[in-house]
Design a protein around this motif. Structure first.
Motif, PDB file in Angstrom:
ATOM      1  N   ILE A 145       0.729  -1.179  -0.037  1.00 54.61           N
ATOM      2  CA  ILE A 145      -0.141   0.093   0.091  1.00 54.61           C
ATOM      3  C   ILE A 145       0.734   1.196  -0.115  1.00 54.61           C
ATOM      4  N   THR A 146       1.845   1.382   0.730  1.00 60.94           N
ATOM      5  CA  THR A 146       2.834   2.451   0.986  1.00 60.94           C
ATOM      6  C   THR A 146       3.600   2.712  -0.412  1.00 60.94           C
ATOM      7  N   LEU A 147       3.650   1.522  -1.445  1.00 56.62           N
ATOM      8  CA  LEU A 147       4.714   1.770  -2.492  1.00 56.62           C
ATOM      9  C   LEU A 147       3.724   2.087  -3.759  1.00 56.62           C
ATOM     10  N   THR A 148       2.387   2.196  -3.702  1.00 54.98           N
ATOM     11  CA  THR A 148       1.562   2.360  -4.701  1.00 54.98           C
ATOM     12  C   THR A 148       0.654   3.610  -4.636  1.00 54.98           C
ATOM     13  N   PRO A 202      -5.411   3.927  -6.527  1.00 50.77           N
ATOM     14  CA  PRO A 202      -6.418   3.504  -5.793  1.00 50.77           C
ATOM     15  C   PRO A 202      -7.094   1.998  -5.469  1.00 50.77           C
ATOM     16  N   ASP A 203      -7.106   1.460  -6.819  1.00 47.66           N
ATOM     17  CA  ASP A 203      -7.575   0.217  -6.822  1.00 47.66           C
ATOM     18  C   ASP A 203      -6.463  -0.712  -5.922  1.00 47.66           C
ATOM     19  N   ILE A 204      -5.322  -0.435  -6.372  1.00 47.84           N
ATOM     20  CA  ILE A 204      -4.287  -1.431  -5.734  1.00 47.84           C
ATOM     21  C   ILE A 204      -4.481  -1.155  -4.274  1.00 47.84           C
ATOM     22  N   VAL A 205      -4.649  -0.139  -3.898  1.00 53.89           N
ATOM     23  CA  VAL A 205      -4.434   0.231  -2.709  1.00 53.89           C
ATOM     24  C   VAL A 205      -5.933  -0.448  -1.645  1.00 53.89           C
ATOM     25  N   LYS A 206      -7.024  -0.323  -2.482  1.00 55.16           N
ATOM     26  CA  LYS A 206      -8.239  -0.886  -2.037  1.00 55.16           C
ATOM     27  C   LYS A 206      -8.058  -2.475  -1.991  1.00 55.16           C
ATOM     28  N   GLU A 207      -7.622  -3.026  -2.909  1.00 53.57           N
ATOM     29  CA  GLU A 207      -7.413  -4.245  -2.887  1.00 53.57           C
ATOM     30  C   GLU A 207      -6.507  -4.856  -2.059  1.00 53.57           C
TER      31      GLU A 207
END
Length: 423
Positions: free
Chosen positions: A228-231, A234-239
């Motif tokens: 989460i900290t490296l991206t 928003p979709d990847i963060v949510k996933e």
């Protein structure tokens, strides 16, 4: 305490000696005095009888003839009418014991004995009583010391045992002293030591199990948070956040399960669940770790099986087996499902060297490990499997095959004790 016991015992003995000793001295003094008086009386009567017989037979009565009839320390005076008195022995000085006997021919015989003879005899008696009393005091002191040591030494041992318990050494001593009250205290201390030992063992076991079982979920959660900290997508963060939440839920389940087993390892919350769902969850969770190691993890066998157990506990057992294969095994790891009788079986195998022959089923014992590891994972896994009525076995050592056996029969629900049974 030892000094008080000796002092109290000695005081009792001295009181007894004083009471009985004084009484004995009084009685013996009177007895000796009466005996001396009776002796003087009998001597006077005997001497008067001798004088009577000699007068009747017209024999001479002189001091030389009668001298042998008087004791060494006695003095006698014989008075015969119309004759001078006859004295026998040496007249004593001071206080005397005396008696005068009257003869049948009018003569009188007086016998005297110095009272010092009574005093000497009383002194000898007092000396004997004093010696006996001294021996009694010495014996009482020795017995008091022995009894004090017999009672004080066990109390010192019990105090040391209690101190050892307080310092964290719960080993029971199993030492008894032959005194019922002290043995009862020793029994209680030994029982307390055993209970404390079991409690400490359970606490250490819980700490070891927690550190081992929480390591993998925490590592996975840490990886998700790093993603989460490296991206910035928003979709990847949510996933990743959803996956992290799933890890948190699983972590919570692990903690609750560990606490439940620490209270009572036989307590389970077995339900009927979809075995494929738990297996797929573990495959998804462990594939990244296997890919990073250049290895694969696959599943095969009978699908759509339902088993009885606690899903979280089954997941932890499979995670322990998968992690064990990752650390100690080699090649592809395979999870195979099959049915045998009324049981669903999940087999976990890999292409590594397997379990050493000298370990065998000891691999499930705590601190037993084929490599440099804690030796806790498989032991915890077996406990979790048995908590809900299942079992974990080593089916084959080389290549290694572990089998998790779970019942397929749904658990019978007991009627609520608060609700009446419907007839």
């Amino acid at each position: 305490m030892r000094r008080r016991l000796i002092q109290s015992t000695l005081a009792v003995v001295l009181v007894v000696i004083a009471v009985f000793g004084v009484s004995l001295v009084i009685v013996e003094s009177r007895t000796i005095s009466n005996s001396a008086q009776e002796r003087v009386d009998s001597e006077a009567l005997r001497l008067a009888s001798i004088v009577d017989s000699r007068i009747l037979e017209n024999e001479d009565i002189t001091a030389e003839i009668l001298r042998s009839q008087v004791g060494k320390e006695q003095y006698a005076v014989i008075r015969i009418p119309r004759k001078p008195p006859i004295e026998l022995g040496v007249k004593p000085e001071g206080d005397v014991i005396h008696y005068t006997a009257d003869g049948e021919e009018g003569e009188t015989v007086t016998v005297q004995e110095p009272r010092s003879t009574v005093t000497r005899e009383v002194g000898r008696t007092l000396l004997i009583i004093g010696a006996v009393a001294l021996l009694a005091v010495i014996a009482a002191v020795l017995l008091a010391i022995r009894q004090a040591n017999r009672l004080a030494s066990p109390l010192t041992d019990l105090a040391e045992t209690a101190e050892r318990l307080g310092s964290g050494d719960p080993r029971p001593r199993h030492k008894r002293y032959g005194v019922p009250e002290l043995d009862r205290v020793a029994d209680v201390l030994d029982s307390s030591a055993e209970r404390i030992g079991r409690m400490l063992t359970a606490e250490r076991r819980l700490a070891a199990d927690a550190s081992h079982q929480l390591r993998t979920p925490l590592t996975a959660l840490s990886m998700r948070l790093e993603e989460i900290t490296l991206t910035d997508d928003p979709d990847i963060v949510k996933e990743e956040a959803n996956v992290a939440l799933t890890q948190v839920e699983r972590l919570t389940d692990v903690v609750e399960r560990l606490l439940t087993n620490s209270r009572d390892p036989r307590t389970g919350s077995a339900v009927s669940f979809d075995l494929d769902e738990v297996i797929q969850q573990q495959l998804a969770e462990w594939r990244p770790a296997y890919r990073s190691s250049g290895r694969a993890i696959v599943s095969s066998g009978k699908r759509h099986l339902r088993a009885v157990g606690t899903p979280g506990a089954v997941a932890q057992v499979l995670a322990a087996l998968i992690e064990n294969s990752l650390m100690h095994g080699g090649g592809t790891v395979a999870l195979r499902t099959r049915v045998t009788g009324n049981q669903a079986v999940v087999e976990v195998t890999d292409e590594g060297a397997g379990v050493p022959a000298d370990l065998g089923n000891r691999i499930f014992e705590r601190t037993i490990s084929g490599r440099n590891s804690t030796g806790i994972g498989l032991a915890v896994a077996r406990d979790l499997a048995e908590a809900d009525g299942g079992r974990l076995e080593l089916l084959q050592a080389q290549p290694p095959v572990f089998g998790l056996f779970l019942s397929r029969t749904p658990p019978a629900h007991k009627p609520d004790a608060d609700q009446p049974m419907v007839r």
